[in-house]
Enzyme design. Sequence first.
Site, PDB file in Angstrom:
ATOM      1  N   ASP A 184      -2.987  -3.664  -2.491  1.00 42.14           N
ATOM      2  CA  ASP A 184      -2.621  -3.182  -1.162  1.00 42.14           C
ATOM      3  C   ASP A 184      -3.029  -4.194  -0.109  1.00 42.14           C
ATOM      4  O   ASP A 184      -3.752  -5.155  -0.372  1.00 42.14           O
ATOM      5  CB  ASP A 184      -3.129  -1.773  -0.880  1.00 42.14           C
ATOM      6  CG  ASP A 184      -4.629  -1.683  -0.687  1.00 42.14           C
ATOM      7  OD1 ASP A 184      -5.294  -2.733  -0.613  1.00 42.14           O
ATOM      8  OD2 ASP A 184      -5.149  -0.561  -0.593  1.00 42.14           O
ATOM      9  N   ILE A 185      -2.526  -3.988   1.098  1.00 48.32           N
ATOM     10  CA  ILE A 185      -2.735  -4.921   2.215  1.00 48.32           C
ATOM     11  C   ILE A 185      -4.106  -4.674   2.823  1.00 48.32           C
ATOM     12  O   ILE A 185      -4.465  -3.532   3.133  1.00 48.32           O
ATOM     13  CB  ILE A 185      -1.632  -4.752   3.270  1.00 48.32           C
ATOM     14  CG1 ILE A 185      -0.259  -5.037   2.653  1.00 48.32           C
ATOM     15  CG2 ILE A 185      -1.883  -5.677   4.465  1.00 48.32           C
ATOM     16  CD1 ILE A 185       0.902  -4.684   3.558  1.00 48.32           C
ATOM     17  N   GLU A 227       0.775   1.312   2.053  1.00 50.52           N
ATOM     18  CA  GLU A 227       0.710  -0.145   1.918  1.00 50.52           C
ATOM     19  C   GLU A 227       0.298  -0.581   0.521  1.00 50.52           C
ATOM     20  O   GLU A 227      -0.101  -1.727   0.309  1.00 50.52           O
ATOM     21  CB  GLU A 227      -0.263  -0.731   2.949  1.00 50.52           C
ATOM     22  CG  GLU A 227      -1.718  -0.404   2.731  1.00 50.52           C
ATOM     23  CD  GLU A 227      -2.186   0.882   3.378  1.00 50.52           C
ATOM     24  OE1 GLU A 227      -3.388   0.993   3.655  1.00 50.52           O
ATOM     25  OE2 GLU A 227      -1.354   1.781   3.609  1.00 50.52           O
TER      26      GLU A 227
END
Length: 306
Positions: A184-185, A227
């Site tokens: 994920d970001i 995300e």
Amino acid sequence: MARHPRDPNDTSESDHVRAKTVVTSISRISERPAGNEACLVVIYGSELGKKYNLNAASIVVGRSSKCDIQIDQESISRNHSKIVNTGKSILVRDLGSTNGTYVNDEPVDEYIMRDGDLIKIGRTIFKFLTGGNIENAYHEEIYRLTTIDGLTQIFNKRYFLDTLEREVARSHRYRRALSLVMFDIDHFKKVNDGYGHLAGDYVLKHLAQTVRAKIRREDCFARYGGEEFAIVLPEIDNGNCLPFAEKIREIVEKTDFKFENARIPLTISMGIATVDPELGDAAAIIKRADERLYEAKASGRNRVCA
């Protein structure tokens, strides 16, 4: 009432809001859609799958309750865009909105729509469909929405889970390698808070495009939620999965993400898991990869943990 074309030398109306405008190329008559058989389908937004027929001469899209298509989002102007049906073609016209109207990721003032165009208004994405059998095209699009994420245009969570279950069973049956990467970001909330949700959507979409270009055809790349993303890697063991994940991490870190002239620095944290006798099903391998992902985040982010 239709607006007259703007004087190209007149910059008084809304150039302070949006600096660039795409000049619409005039399509051949044969490429123009039939005006009496067309619709918009929501492929990303709160009313996923909803269809709007475009039979009326004009349809206004905006936040106002008086609009023909109302979208209650802060990023949408009260009267944002207008869809005009001339009978021979259908065009979308921006109404001087704050955040602009986008067709296929390009800002437009006025654009003659073609079958398959993606129209982004605020955070909602419509797909324009036209042709001889509009109902058939609509149902095909609804079926597509069961497997594809509307924003990123990669596989969605449902398709990912079905694929992973199938590949885990195959891995155990034939004793073949299988790995899962979840990432994920980092600090994605700061992207939304600092640059706005439209920028956040841009980052998600262009991150997906960047990563998709680096994976094999047989791999399954999906948006797992928010995300978070996942990549299923058939025939890849732990020894090969780790350098692959590290390569993806480096590519994302070095990619220049720009939204409306603002550069958005981006990194990702990644966790990997490889099928072994202890990981008997899809839920177990997801749990293992998720644990490694959170280990990567807890140990400083922008790294891979296996």
